[in-house]
Write an enzyme that holds these catalytic residues in place. Structure first.
Site, PDB file in Angstrom:
ATOM      1  N   THR A 188      -7.067   2.741 -11.699  1.00  0.00           N
ATOM      2  CA  THR A 188      -6.270   3.601 -10.812  1.00  0.00           C
ATOM      3  C   THR A 188      -7.242   4.426  -9.980  1.00  0.00           C
ATOM      4  O   THR A 188      -8.407   4.581 -10.362  1.00  0.00           O
ATOM      5  CB  THR A 188      -5.400   4.561 -11.637  1.00  0.00           C
ATOM      6  OG1 THR A 188      -6.281   5.324 -12.464  1.00  0.00           O
ATOM      7  CG2 THR A 188      -4.423   3.817 -12.507  1.00  0.00           C
ATOM      8  N   GLU A 333      -0.289   0.537 -11.854  1.00  0.00           N
ATOM      9  CA  GLU A 333       0.288   0.324 -13.178  1.00  0.00           C
ATOM     10  C   GLU A 333       1.448  -0.669 -13.150  1.00  0.00           C
ATOM     11  O   GLU A 333       1.970  -1.067 -14.183  1.00  0.00           O
ATOM     12  CB  GLU A 333       0.784   1.666 -13.743  1.00  0.00           C
ATOM     13  CG  GLU A 333      -0.332   2.629 -14.139  1.00  0.00           C
ATOM     14  CD  GLU A 333      -0.813   3.519 -12.995  1.00  0.00           C
ATOM     15  OE1 GLU A 333      -0.627   3.136 -11.821  1.00  0.00           O
ATOM     16  OE2 GLU A 333      -1.385   4.582 -13.281  1.00  0.00           O
ATOM     17  N   LYS A 445       7.030  23.623  -3.160  1.00  0.00           N
ATOM     18  CA  LYS A 445       8.114  24.381  -3.813  1.00  0.00           C
ATOM     19  C   LYS A 445       8.260  25.735  -3.137  1.00  0.00           C
ATOM     20  O   LYS A 445       7.504  26.650  -3.394  1.00  0.00           O
ATOM     21  CB  LYS A 445       7.814  24.552  -5.301  1.00  0.00           C
ATOM     22  CG  LYS A 445       7.838  23.233  -6.042  1.00  0.00           C
ATOM     23  CD  LYS A 445       7.680  23.415  -7.538  1.00  0.00           C
ATOM     24  CE  LYS A 445       7.368  22.087  -8.180  1.00  0.00           C
ATOM     25  NZ  LYS A 445       5.957  21.902  -8.531  1.00  0.00           N
ATOM     26  N   TRP A 450      12.738  22.425  -3.337  1.00  0.00           N
ATOM     27  CA  TRP A 450      11.696  21.460  -3.025  1.00  0.00           C
ATOM     28  C   TRP A 450      11.781  21.016  -1.570  1.00  0.00           C
ATOM     29  O   TRP A 450      12.858  20.685  -1.080  1.00  0.00           O
ATOM     30  CB  TRP A 450      11.843  20.218  -3.905  1.00  0.00           C
ATOM     31  CG  TRP A 450      11.461  20.459  -5.335  1.00  0.00           C
ATOM     32  CD1 TRP A 450      11.148  21.665  -5.899  1.00  0.00           C
ATOM     33  CD2 TRP A 450      11.365  19.477  -6.367  1.00  0.00           C
ATOM     34  NE1 TRP A 450      10.859  21.487  -7.220  1.00  0.00           N
ATOM     35  CE2 TRP A 450      10.979  20.165  -7.543  1.00  0.00           C
ATOM     36  CE3 TRP A 450      11.543  18.101  -6.424  1.00  0.00           C
ATOM     37  CZ2 TRP A 450      10.790  19.511  -8.754  1.00  0.00           C
ATOM     38  CZ3 TRP A 450      11.357  17.459  -7.627  1.00  0.00           C
ATOM     39  CH2 TRP A 450      10.972  18.153  -8.780  1.00  0.00           C
TER      40      TRP A 450
HETATM   41  P1  AMP Z   1      -1.894   3.118  -6.369  1.00  0.00           P
HETATM   42  O1  AMP Z   1      -1.825   2.988  -7.831  1.00  0.00           O
HETATM   43  O2  AMP Z   1      -3.235   3.516  -5.867  1.00  0.00           O
HETATM   44  O3  AMP Z   1      -1.363   1.908  -5.695  1.00  0.00           O
HETATM   45  O4  AMP Z   1      -0.943   4.332  -5.970  1.00  0.00           O
HETATM   46  C1  AMP Z   1       0.406   4.357  -6.327  1.00  0.00           C
HETATM   47  C2  AMP Z   1       1.111   5.514  -5.671  1.00  0.00           C
HETATM   48  O5  AMP Z   1       1.121   5.336  -4.246  1.00  0.00           O
HETATM   49  C3  AMP Z   1       2.561   5.622  -6.026  1.00  0.00           C
HETATM   50  O6  AMP Z   1       2.761   6.237  -7.283  1.00  0.00           O
HETATM   51  C4  AMP Z   1       3.099   6.453  -4.869  1.00  0.00           C
HETATM   52  O7  AMP Z   1       2.830   7.824  -5.040  1.00  0.00           O
HETATM   53  C5  AMP Z   1       2.288   5.947  -3.702  1.00  0.00           C
HETATM   54  N1  AMP Z   1       3.057   4.948  -2.948  1.00  0.00           N
HETATM   55  C6  AMP Z   1       2.961   3.609  -3.010  1.00  0.00           C
HETATM   56  N2  AMP Z   1       3.809   3.027  -2.140  1.00  0.00           N
HETATM   57  C7  AMP Z   1       4.470   4.027  -1.510  1.00  0.00           C
HETATM   58  C8  AMP Z   1       5.491   4.098  -0.511  1.00  0.00           C
HETATM   59  N3  AMP Z   1       5.982   3.014   0.068  1.00  0.00           N
HETATM   60  N4  AMP Z   1       5.933   5.314  -0.160  1.00  0.00           N
HETATM   61  C9  AMP Z   1       5.440   6.444  -0.710  1.00  0.00           C
HETATM   62  N5  AMP Z   1       4.476   6.450  -1.632  1.00  0.00           N
HETATM   63  C10 AMP Z   1       3.991   5.261  -2.043  1.00  0.00           C
END
Ligand code: AMP
Length: 547
Positions: A188, A333, A445, A450
């Protein structure tokens, strides 16, 4: 006693994907822009043969099943061969994101106990710097041919990829083993604390590839020409190297060249119909085609995810360029795809404006994933499109634990068992369309209410003078937190704070309008192209809001 099914238990193995592609789409091309500068072409049949040779070459290193083979590489055919050659021979392909800080790259390689590191020539200086910090890596392989090997290097015993492959005869039979065996590891981004490893299995990867290729997901077919802009070092390029093999379509790899001009030329020259990437990449491509008054002649649809797709970008692609935008949500994940926004037959009868508002959402789950929004006490919230809560998921391609982390990340949902908490805040509407309103730690917040930073950013991005915008919380004596908008103007554009704030009038409730706007030259991004909110909050920590 239950009657058991009497069907073959054929394990779902990653090697079966490339075998299928080689047998049934053997002549279909895989085109790669190489780090060496030229364009390389071959077929799925060649890719499968060379993946077998990679498996043979790796076997000579005396590795044991489960050993990790790391990569630091762009999207290209050699990277694809390592994906299949390593996983297919029961080793684990560990793709490392080269955009991370060097110390983080070494930390991740050590945490994963990588034994082999294969890397593109672009990363030679990085690897030379890190060699002494990665004692566990016994074999370094430069992914190039003899002619491009460096005359001198500090990397002990540096091997040449092409020499290793050419030395093998390809007489290798893909082994059969338990489908729950690990196939690859991705870390991650680790915005807080150290990155954590998500360990995918053959079974989860194949199921994800099946599900994500479905018509109401990415809608991949053998007739497509797919260019994954999303890097193979970021959650396996959203599984495209696997789903492309299932359908046997032509693949086009952009290598290190992700600027608007290079991508556009590749799209046009190779007849790309389908692509996938994060919003920042499309910003670059759209700027280039806009400035040069170009059109796409074959590009039909694209998946945009990783961060919220600004509605303005969705509209530009759809209305000005005729490119269908499939907004998707996922995370490392989740292998990574969870939801995609595709209209149902009923929704296609709605007026265009209403359709657009649905497409702006992150969409419906793919079969294989289940989701819910819960309150802070763990109780499920209604699917009414308005109740925002913590988004939790479970499914066949969701992790149940992190690599070598004894603590379970899962949470209990009242009466519904254990789920994976995504850290995102979302609503789900009656049709099952999910919309992310924020990352839980990025939500603003204000006086107990929110405010969605994504809503504020989407509005700013609709202003013609805005190149990029980020909304962050800023400390406020009365309301606790108030929104501050950080804006990068388009080149040569005059845009004042007052004009920007006036743009919010009538577009959002008055109390949600940012208190202030600051203009910057650049907004910091993470190694996966997301806005670094933490860094921005740090940068504007002592910003004094007016009034
Ligand atoms: P990663 O594990 O680096 O792919 O990051 C995942 C995170 O990216 C998710 O938990 C979201 O917070 C954000 N994310 C992924 N796709 C989107 C989307 N289409 N819109 C908003 N946030 C997103």
């Amino acid at each position: 006693m239950a009657l058991m099914g009497q069907m073959m238990a054929m394990p779902l193995l990653i090697s079966s994907l490339i075998q299928h592609a080689a047998r049934h789409s053997g002549d279909t091309e895989i085109v790669s822009k190489r780090v060496e500068g030229d364009l390389h072409r071959y077929t799925w049949r060649d890719a499968e043969l060379r993946s077998r040779k990679v498996a043979q070459a790796l076997a000579r290193f005396g590795l044991e099943a489960g050993d990790r083979v790391a990569t630091l590489a762009w999207n290209g055919y050699r990277h694809l061969e390592i994906y299949y050659g390593a996983s297919g021979s029961q080793l684990v392909c560990h793709t490392i994101n080269p955009r991370l800080f060097p110390e983080q790259v070494a930390w991740i390689a050590n945490d994963a106990q990588d034994k082999v590191l294969c890397f593109d020539a672009s990363f030679l200086p990085l690897v030379e710097k890190l060699v002494s910090h990665m004692p566990g890596i016994k074999h370094y392989v430069l992914m190039t041919d003899r002619a491009h090997m460096p005359a001198q290097t500090s990397i002990p015993g540096l091997l040449c990829y092409e020499e290793l492959v050419e030395a093998e005869d390809g007489q290798y039979v893909w082994p059969s083993f338990d489908e729950n065996t690990a196939s690859s590891i991705c870390y991650t981004s680790g915005t807080t604390g150290h990155p954590k490893g998500a360990v995918y299995s053959h079974r989860s990867s194949v199921l994800h590839a099946y599900g994500s290729a479905l018509p109401d997901a990415m809608d991949c077919s053998s007739k497509d020409v797919v260019l994954p802009v999303v890097p193979m070092f970021h959650v396996n390029a959203w599984g495209l190297p696997y789903s492309a093999a299932i359908v046997g379509c032509k693949l086009v790899f952009p290598g290190p060249h992700l600027d608007g001009k290079s991508l556009y030329e590749l799209f046009e020259n190779e007849g790309v119909t389908f692509s996938a990437g994060v919003p920042t990449v499309w910003l670059g491509l759209l700027n280039y085609v806009g400035q040069n008054k170009l059109k796409f002649s074959t590009f039909k649809r694209t998946v945009i995810g990783g961060s919220a797709c600004p509605p303005a970008m969705l509209r530009t692609l759809m209305d000005d360029y005729g490119v269908e935008v499939i907004h998707a949500w996922g995370m490392t994940e989740l292998s990574p795809l969870g939801t995609l926004s595709k209209l149902t037959a009923k929704q296609l009868e709605l007026p265009v404006e209403e359709q657009r508002r649905i497409l702006e959402k992150q969409g419906k789950v793919i079969y294989g994933i289940d989701m819910a929004v819960i309150d802070d006490e763990g109780k499920p919230l209604p699917w009414d499109g308005a109740s925002a809560g913590n988004l939790v998921v479970r499914g066949s391609w969701v992790i149940d634990s992190y690599f070598q982390q004894p603590a379970s990340p899962l949470v209990e949902v009242a009466g519904m068992g254990t789920w994976f908490p995504t850290g995102d805040v979302a609503t789900i509407d009656a049709d099952g369309f999910m919309q992310i309103t924020d990352r839980s730690k990025d939500v603003i917040k204000s006086g107990g209410e929110w405010i969605s930073s994504i809503d504020l950013e989407n509005i700013a991005m609709a202003h013609p003078g805005v190149h990029e915008a980020a909304a962050i919380s800023c400390a406020h004596p009365k309301w606790d937190e108030r929104p501050l908008l950080v804006v990068v103007r388009k080149p040569g554009v005059e845009l004042t704070r007052e004009e920007m704030l006036a743009f919010y009038e009538g577009r959002i409730a008055k109390w949600q309008i940012p208190d202030d706007v600051v203009f910057v030259d650049e907004i910091p991004h993470t190694a996966t192209g997301k806005i670094q909110k933490l860094k921005l909050r740090e940068q504007f920590k002592s910003h004094r809001l007016p009034g």
